[in-house]
Write an enzyme that holds these catalytic residues in place. Structure first.
Site, PDB file in Angstrom:
ATOM      1  N   CYS A 248     -53.395 -31.466  23.950  1.00 38.24           N
ATOM      2  CA  CYS A 248     -54.218 -32.419  23.870  1.00 38.24           C
ATOM      3  C   CYS A 248     -55.515 -32.134  24.946  1.00 38.24           C
ATOM      4  CB  CYS A 248     -53.534 -33.809  24.324  1.00 38.24           C
ATOM      5  SG  CYS A 248     -54.995 -35.103  24.811  1.00 38.24           S
TER       6      CYS A 248
ATOM      7  N   HIS B 167     -40.184 -33.406  32.129  1.00 42.33           N
ATOM      8  CA  HIS B 167     -41.049 -33.667  30.963  1.00 42.33           C
ATOM      9  C   HIS B 167     -41.891 -32.577  30.685  1.00 42.33           C
ATOM     10  CE1 HIS B 167     -43.982 -35.359  28.176  1.00 42.33           C
ATOM     11  NE2 HIS B 167     -43.272 -36.511  28.324  1.00 42.33           N
TER      12      HIS B 167
ATOM     13  N   GLU C 286     -44.526 -31.974  29.450  1.00 45.44           N
ATOM     14  CA  GLU C 286     -46.145 -31.942  29.727  1.00 45.44           C
ATOM     15  C   GLU C 286     -46.129 -31.360  31.363  1.00 45.44           C
ATOM     16  OE1 GLU C 286     -48.672 -35.445  29.404  1.00 45.44           O
ATOM     17  OE2 GLU C 286     -49.489 -34.986  31.205  1.00 45.44           O
TER      18      GLU C 286
ATOM     19  N   SER D 274     -45.850 -42.373  19.953  1.00 47.62           N
ATOM     20  CA  SER D 274     -45.542 -41.399  19.059  1.00 47.62           C
ATOM     21  C   SER D 274     -44.928 -42.337  17.504  1.00 47.62           C
ATOM     22  CB  SER D 274     -44.030 -40.776  19.422  1.00 47.62           C
ATOM     23  OG  SER D 274     -44.628 -40.158  20.652  1.00 47.62           O
TER      24      SER D 274
ATOM     25  N   SER E 194     -38.793 -40.995  23.776  1.00 46.73           N
ATOM     26  CA  SER E 194     -40.241 -41.232  24.290  1.00 46.73           C
ATOM     27  C   SER E 194     -40.334 -41.793  25.643  1.00 46.73           C
ATOM     28  CB  SER E 194     -40.843 -41.822  23.250  1.00 46.73           C
ATOM     29  OG  SER E 194     -42.083 -42.362  23.751  1.00 46.73           O
ATOM     30  N   SER E 195     -40.940 -41.029  26.487  1.00 44.16           N
ATOM     31  CA  SER E 195     -41.021 -41.780  27.975  1.00 44.16           C
ATOM     32  C   SER E 195     -42.022 -42.776  27.962  1.00 44.16           C
ATOM     33  CB  SER E 195     -41.169 -40.714  28.964  1.00 44.16           C
ATOM     34  OG  SER E 195     -42.567 -39.996  28.706  1.00 44.16           O
TER      35      SER E 195
ATOM     36  N   CYS F  12     -53.913 -41.000  31.446  1.00 50.21           N
ATOM     37  CA  CYS F  12     -54.801 -40.971  30.348  1.00 50.21           C
ATOM     38  C   CYS F  12     -55.295 -42.465  30.034  1.00 50.21           C
ATOM     39  CB  CYS F  12     -54.090 -40.497  29.291  1.00 50.21           C
ATOM     40  SG  CYS F  12     -54.977 -40.704  27.515  1.00 50.21           S
TER      41      CYS F  12
HETATM   42 FE1  F3S Z   1     -53.681 -37.145  25.145  1.00 55.28          FE
HETATM   43 FE2  F3S Z   1     -53.669 -39.450  26.232  1.00 55.28          FE
HETATM   44 FE3  F3S Z   1     -52.316 -39.057  23.977  1.00 55.28          FE
HETATM   45  S1  F3S Z   1     -53.372 -37.406  27.201  1.00 55.28           S
HETATM   46  S2  F3S Z   1     -51.886 -36.865  23.923  1.00 55.28           S
HETATM   47  S3  F3S Z   1     -54.459 -39.079  24.231  1.00 55.28           S
HETATM   48  S4  F3S Z   1     -51.487 -40.170  25.777  1.00 55.28           S
END
Ligand code: F3S
Length: 283
Positions: free
Chosen positions: A98, A126, A128, A266, A222-223, A194
């Site tokens: 992303c 995690h 990420e 997700s 899924s966290s 985000c």
């Molecule tokens: Fe990206 Fe935000 Fe989704 S960082 S993967 S748009 S939760």
């Protein structure tokens, strides 16, 4: 009787982009098509892609065995070391990290280059966060709470750069930032939580406080769905965590007159629609 489905429920921009990329590569990519880890935390989607030939690489050892095809990096991103390894295999690498996560990778790289200390508010297990750590070129710390931050020993004269995992709880991060401002650390904060997460969490909280029951749909692992469940449970005692319609026992719903529905990043739209329709009919 009313069913309120959150507008922000389901795939965020980054996940949609990564899933679409896999679909594109199934059509025109060099075969076989691999994803490094499951593309999203949703078994139904992963199973469906697997039926279309997409294989999941589950470890670095497995990655080392790949000699041909396409490898897709999912939205969480990977450490630089892993990306370099993929590229050295001579296969086609598609980076679906992303862009918001990519931005944190850039901050991590630059912090090290500037001699600054990177502090990441997030879950160290995690992928990420592991990916972000893997792009850091200098001293890096992962903290999960304000207490962790207070325990850090940043060398005097060093600048500290504070960022967050994109799905970190916004309110918790604000508190950490407050403590950061009160410590003797010298540096700055980049709020990398985000908006998609923020919007989804705020809307879920608002809906949960005005309904009799709340349904949170998403993968068990899924966290961000787990966090949504936690937020909703605080506002609504009758909060249910389900993966698909099959997990939903509608018996207790007879006594509810207002039901809210939200879903993690997700969760495909088809599942959200199916649950919404079903609850509506039963109510
Ligand atoms: Fe990206 Fe935000 Fe989704 S960082 S993967 S748009 S939760």
């Amino acid at each position: 009787m009313e069913v309120i489905t959150a507008k922000s429920a389901g795939f965020c921009f980054g996940v949609k982009r990564a899933v679409d990329e896999v679909k594109t590569q199934i059509q025109k990519g060099v075969k076989p098509v691999y994803t490094y880890g499951p593309i999203i935390h949703n078994e139904q989607v992963v199973d469906s892609l697997s039926r279309q030939g997409v294989r999941v690489i589950r470890s670095e050892e497995e990655l080392s065995q790949i000699r041909e095809g396409t490898i897709i990096i999912r939205s969480h991103g990977v450490p630089k070391r892993i990306q370099d390894k993929m590229e050295s295999l001579g296969v086609h690498v598609v980076d679906a990290t992303c862009p918001f996560v990519k931005k944190i990778h850039d901050i991590a790289r630059k912090a090290g280059e500037d001699g600054d200390v990177l502090i990441i508010a997030g879950n160290p297990d995690h992928p990420e966060v592991q990916g972000i750590v893997g792009w850091a070129t200098g001293e890096v710390h992962v903290i999960e709470s304000a207490e962790d931050l207070e325990k850090l020993q940043i060398p005097e004269g060093k600048k500290a750069v504070l960022v967050a995992q994109t799905t970190f709880n916004k309110l918790k991060f604000e508190y950490i930032v407050e403590i950061f401002a009160r410590t003797s650390y010298y540096g700055y904060v980049v709020n990398t939580v985000c908006n998609a997460t923020d919007e989804r969490q705020t809307e879920a909280r608002e809906i949960a406080q005005k309904v009799d029951a709340m349904v949170v749909i998403g993968g068990r692992h899924s966290s961000n769905t787990q966090k949504l469940y936690h937020i909703c449970s605080e506002k609504c005692a009758n909060t249910y965590f389900i993966e698909t319609l099959v997990d939903l026992d509608l018996k207790p719903f007879q006594s509810y007159s207002r039901v809210g529905i939200t879903a993690g990043a997700s969760t495909p739209n088809s599942i959200i629609e199916e649950v919404t329709e079903h609850v509506r009919i039963k109510l």
